[in-house]
Enzyme design. Structure first.
Site, PDB file in Angstrom:
ATOM      1  N   HIS A 121       0.674  -1.110  -0.090  1.00 34.54           N
ATOM      2  CA  HIS A 121       0.203  -0.248   0.253  1.00 34.54           C
ATOM      3  C   HIS A 121       0.723   1.078   0.265  1.00 34.54           C
ATOM      4  O   HIS A 121       1.925   1.103   0.722  1.00 34.54           O
ATOM      5  CB  HIS A 121      -0.391   0.575   1.372  1.00 34.54           C
ATOM      6  CG  HIS A 121      -1.766   0.635   0.813  1.00 34.54           C
ATOM      7  ND1 HIS A 121      -1.435   2.354   1.721  1.00 34.54           N
ATOM      8  CD2 HIS A 121      -3.057   0.963   1.523  1.00 34.54           C
ATOM      9  CE1 HIS A 121      -2.911   3.213   2.133  1.00 34.54           C
ATOM     10  NE2 HIS A 121      -3.513   1.712   1.525  1.00 34.54           N
ATOM     11  N   GLN A 201      -4.962  -5.094   6.231  1.00 37.27           N
ATOM     12  CA  GLN A 201      -5.745  -6.798   5.578  1.00 37.27           C
ATOM     13  C   GLN A 201      -5.732  -7.630   5.945  1.00 37.27           C
ATOM     14  O   GLN A 201      -6.520  -8.563   6.601  1.00 37.27           O
ATOM     15  CB  GLN A 201      -5.269  -6.278   4.272  1.00 37.27           C
ATOM     16  CG  GLN A 201      -5.663  -5.517   3.590  1.00 37.27           C
ATOM     17  CD  GLN A 201      -7.502  -4.536   3.162  1.00 37.27           C
ATOM     18  OE1 GLN A 201      -7.683  -5.614   3.530  1.00 37.27           O
ATOM     19  NE2 GLN A 201      -7.115  -3.583   2.950  1.00 37.27           N
ATOM     20  N   LYS A 224     -10.906  -1.216   9.797  1.00 38.83           N
ATOM     21  CA  LYS A 224     -11.121  -2.193   9.707  1.00 38.83           C
ATOM     22  C   LYS A 224     -11.625  -3.840   9.739  1.00 38.83           C
ATOM     23  O   LYS A 224     -11.559  -5.141   9.305  1.00 38.83           O
ATOM     24  CB  LYS A 224      -9.615  -2.605   8.505  1.00 38.83           C
ATOM     25  CG  LYS A 224      -9.067  -1.046   7.532  1.00 38.83           C
ATOM     26  CD  LYS A 224      -8.278  -1.860   6.605  1.00 38.83           C
ATOM     27  CE  LYS A 224      -8.252   0.032   5.697  1.00 38.83           C
ATOM     28  NZ  LYS A 224      -6.704  -0.691   4.855  1.00 38.83           N
TER      29      LYS A 224
HETATM   30  C1  LIG Z   1      -5.945   0.834   4.519  1.00 36.81           C
HETATM   31  C2  LIG Z   1      -4.304   0.345   4.770  1.00 36.81           C
HETATM   32  C3  LIG Z   1      -3.540   1.106   5.086  1.00 36.81           C
HETATM   33  C4  LIG Z   1      -3.868   2.457   5.490  1.00 36.81           C
HETATM   34  O1  LIG Z   1      -4.956   2.231   6.703  1.00 36.81           O
HETATM   35  P1  LIG Z   1      -5.376   3.620   7.412  1.00 36.81           P
HETATM   36  O2  LIG Z   1      -6.253   2.709   8.634  1.00 36.81           O
HETATM   37  O3  LIG Z   1      -6.075   4.607   5.708  1.00 36.81           O
HETATM   38  O4  LIG Z   1      -4.195   4.687   7.783  1.00 36.81           O
HETATM   39  C5  LIG Z   1      -2.818   0.023   5.428  1.00 36.81           C
HETATM   40  N1  LIG Z   1      -2.260  -0.340   4.342  1.00 36.81           N
HETATM   41  C6  LIG Z   1      -2.715  -1.518   4.161  1.00 36.81           C
HETATM   42  C7  LIG Z   1      -2.370  -2.471   3.728  1.00 36.81           C
HETATM   43  C8  LIG Z   1      -3.976  -1.093   3.927  1.00 36.81           C
HETATM   44  O5  LIG Z   1      -5.177  -2.157   3.823  1.00 36.81           O
END
Ligand SMILES: *Cc1c(COP(=O)(O)O)cnc(C)c1O
Length: 404
Positions: A121, A201, A224
């Site tokens: 990411h 994730q 998440k």
């Molecule tokens: C969503 C995500 C991030 C960023 O997370 P935030 O909650 O926006 O700080 C970083 N790495 C991965 C793999 C992600 O899916």
């Protein structure tokens, strides 16, 4: 017993309509939905004991402090950290990564190397590039293959006694690939490098054991995994957290302040300057409780079933390509229809009440690897159903007819 119909009743948002159609929410990899049990905790906080923590002698402040620190212990237990003070509350994964990247500024020199992976990411690429600019260290990248897996033999070649840090996500947000982090951590430690795993994730699907992994840093976002936005956690081994300098200066992170010299507070407060997202931390604890009630074994079994079902059904559509075909993946399907822009597919699906993500998913290097502008990404959670997947498949067929 796992019963998806009962579980869905916990999520008020799942009964709303979008464009006159029942909502089908398949954007879980961007943010998950929030169960009533967590919403209740948020309402209770603001209704009954909203106060600043760690400072006040009054009852409300003590109640808020107790709940906040209990939440930290829940997170500690969930990830099996050795100490509660190894859990730093952050605003999310991005914040946790930047905290560590910033801390290493004073520990690296221009001869040092940092390894990241091609599956990252942007939030696990840019902070390390910035760290390299500050220190002169070099960034090396573990390449990927057509299935969307890391080429691990190349990782072995990149490792040397110059390697100081290795950063890999546990699971790719764009493709769903589960990376072999046990091996990566073990090999990195053989050359004395520290390892940070981005768990944004993985944490919605599995329960990582940071001590069994032996990992140095592990970061995640509450939003998440059924919790609120603006909240996350950084796990760091005590010895590393002691070594790293504070990230931000301010209230809460100090022991004593004079204009001559300031001494810092003990862990975890050294890294928690200012008033934190108190309600967010408490709700994060509630979200972890909720997910453990459902059970991560149940979640994995059910989501794998959804993944298999959706993969088989989508592949019956002629001209549809799935990106990310590793045997080791979670319930994320990135796909395109021949000759059709992902954005157009997403727009038609939205008209049908189906929420998917389109674009590069903050992982542009992966899109460049496949020479595509982006994908349509459907990501499933334990509260999704096969009937919803049927709706997606019908929607994609309809989009194809309309757009070709
Ligand atoms: C969503 C995500 C991030 C960023 O997370 P935030 O909650 O926006 O700080 C970083 N790495 C991965 C793999 C992600 O899916």
């Amino acid at each position: 017993m796992f019963n998806v119909d009962n579980i869905r009743k916990d999520f008020p948002i799942l009964s709303r309509k979008v464009n006159g159609k029942p909502l089908v929410y398949f954007d879980n990899a961007a943010t998950s939905q929030t169960p009533q049990q967590v919403i209740d905790v948020i309402v209770d906080y603001y209704s009954n004991y909203n106060a600043n923590i760690h400072r006040g002698v009054h009852t409300l402040s003590q109640e808020a402090t107790d709940k906040y620190e209990q939440a930290r212990q829940k997170i500690q237990a969930h990830f099996n950290a050795k100490h509660a003070h190894e859990i730093i509350f952050t605003s999310g994964t991005t914040h946790g990564i930047n905290l560590v990247a910033n801390g290493f500024s004073s520990l690296l020199t221009k001869d040092d190397e940092i390894i990241v992976s091609a599956l990252e990411h942007h939030s696990n690429i840019v902070p390390w590039q910035m760290l390299c600019e500050r220190t002169g260290a070099t960034l090396k990248v573990i390449p990927m293959n057509q299935d969307g897996e890391l080429v691990i033999s190349e990782f072995d070649n990149l490792l040397s006694d110059k390697t100081k840090l290795v950063f890999v996500n546990h699971i790719s947000n764009a493709l769903g690939t589960i990376n072999p982090i046990e091996y990566i951590i073990k090999q990195a430690h053989l050359v004395g490098a520290a390892v940070l795993i981005d768990g944004a994730q993985s944490t919605p699907h599995i329960k990582p054991d940071v001590q069994a992994l032996g990992v140095d840093f592990y970061v995640a976002s509450a939003h998440k995994m059924c919790g609120p936005t603006g909240q996350g956690m950084l796990y760091g081994k005590e010895e590393w957290l002691k070594k790293l300098p504070p990230y931000q200066g301010g209230g809460e992170m100090i022991a004593e302040v004079t204009f001559e010299k300031t001494t810092y507070a003990d862990l975890p407060h050294k890294f928690e300057a200012g008033t934190p997202n108190i309600c967010g931390g408490i709700a994060f604890g509630a979200a972890v409780d909720y997910m453990n009630t459902i059970g991560f074994d149940n979640i994995a079994t059910y989501e794998n079933e959804l993944l298999q079902y959706a993969t088989d059904k989508l592949l019956t559509i002629e001209g549809l390509t799935i990106y990310g075909t590793s045997k080791h993946k979670t319930s994320v399907i990135s796909f395109n229809l021949d000759g059709i822009h992902p954005y157009d597919v997403g727009t038609i699906l939205d008209k049908l009440g189906i929420a998917v993500r389109t674009g590069h998913h903050c992982a542009q290097p992966i899109m460049d690897f496949y020479s595509i502008p982006g994908t349509v990404r459907a990501s499933f959670a334990f509260y999704n159903t096969k009937a919803e997947i049927d709706a997606l498949v019908e929607g994609v067929k309809k989009a194809k007819m309309m757009l070709i």
